[in-house]
Design a protein around this motif. Structure first.
Motif, short mmCIF file in Angstrom:
data_model
loop_
_atom_site.label_atom_id
_atom_site.label_comp_id
_atom_site.label_asym_id
_atom_site.label_seq_id
_atom_site.Cartn_x
_atom_site.Cartn_y
_atom_site.Cartn_z
N PRO A 83 0.89 -1.21 -0.08
CA PRO A 83 0.15 -0.07 -0.05
C PRO A 83 0.76 1.24 -0.09
N SER A 84 2.08 1.11 0.33
CA SER A 84 2.95 2.41 0.45
C SER A 84 3.05 2.94 -1.10
N LEU A 85 2.95 2.29 -1.96
CA LEU A 85 2.80 2.67 -3.28
C LEU A 85 1.96 3.93 -3.64
N CYS A 86 0.85 3.85 -2.84
CA CYS A 86 0.02 5.14 -2.82
C CYS A 86 0.72 6.21 -2.12
N ASN A 87 1.71 6.25 -1.49
CA ASN A 87 2.39 7.33 -1.03
C ASN A 87 3.44 8.01 -1.92
N LEU A 88 3.58 7.26 -3.01
CA LEU A 88 4.57 7.95 -3.90
C LEU A 88 4.21 8.73 -5.00
N SER A 89 4.72 9.77 -5.35
CA SER A 89 4.22 10.62 -6.43
C SER A 89 4.56 9.82 -7.77
N LEU A 90 3.31 9.81 -8.61
CA LEU A 90 3.48 9.21 -9.93
C LEU A 90 4.55 10.05 -10.82
N ASN A 149 8.47 10.30 -9.01
CA ASN A 149 8.76 9.00 -8.22
C ASN A 149 8.66 7.72 -9.20
N LEU A 150 7.46 7.32 -9.28
CA LEU A 150 7.00 6.15 -10.11
C LEU A 150 7.33 6.29 -11.69
N MET A 151 6.68 7.17 -12.03
CA MET A 151 7.06 7.23 -13.69
C MET A 151 8.52 7.10 -14.03
N PRO A 152 9.60 7.82 -13.21
CA PRO A 152 10.75 7.83 -13.66
C PRO A 152 11.47 6.47 -13.46
N LYS A 153 10.78 5.97 -12.20
CA LYS A 153 11.48 4.46 -12.17
C LYS A 153 10.86 3.66 -13.08
N VAL A 154 9.91 3.82 -13.56
CA VAL A 154 9.40 2.85 -14.53
C VAL A 154 10.19 2.70 -15.89
N GLN A 155 10.29 4.19 -16.20
CA GLN A 155 10.86 4.34 -17.42
C GLN A 155 12.36 3.95 -17.52
N ILE A 156 13.05 3.86 -16.28
CA ILE A 156 14.24 3.29 -16.35
C ILE A 156 14.35 1.67 -16.35
#
Length: 165
Positions: free
Chosen positions: A128-135, A138-145
């Protein structure tokens, strides 16, 4: 009423320090109904205790307008009552986020990167801590990498749920 949860003196001091005395929190009007509702959701006293210590501002929010809609949204996504209780216990900060600006876009984005509805529910229930992260920051750049390194959608979501921060 917080003492009835079995909070230690240290935990009570922590909650009080975070929450402050100048808040609009009213024991009879806000605290009791929220504690009762969390219990009715199926949360154990220990889970409620954890949620209160992690996020004492929980008592600032309106039960009908803020807290219940988030729990109902989690249920509508397909989470069991036990999963909803666990998610709230592990990530009570979720109540501080907007459904329309934060939580729903996160779910849409997880679906967009190739996850089924069931996999999205599992990802949020597991981490659930995924909900604490900024899209965007945080999340979008990580996914792109990860995508650039050749990770599949399944591998990316698996990685995010194991190491989200």
């Amino acid at each position: 009423h917080l003492f009835s949860l079995g909070l230690s003196d240290e935990q009570m001091a922590k909650v009080s320090a975070r929450f402050g005395r100048s808040s609009s929190c009213d024991v009879e009007r806000k605290v009791k109904p929220i504690l009762s509702w969390l219990s009715d959701l199926g949360m154990t006293d220990l889970q409620i205790q954890q949620a209160v210590v992690q996020f004492p501002r929980l008592f600032v929010y309106n039960l009908e307008l803020k807290l219940k809609p988030v729990a109902q949204w989690l249920s509508a996504m397909g989470m069991s009552d036990a999963q909803v209780a666990m998610v709230i216990a592990r990530c009570p900060k979720m109540f501080g986020y907007s459904l329309d600006r934060n939580l729903k876009p996160l779910v849409q984005w997880l679906s967009k990167i190739g996850r089924s509805d069931e996999q999205v529910v599992k990802a949020i229930a597991t981490c659930p801590s995924l909900c604490n992260l900024s899209l965007p920051s945080n999340l979008m750049p990580k996914v792109q990498i990860l995508h650039d390194k050749g990770f599949s959608g399944a591998q990316i979501v698996s990685t995010l749920t194991v190491l989200p921060a």
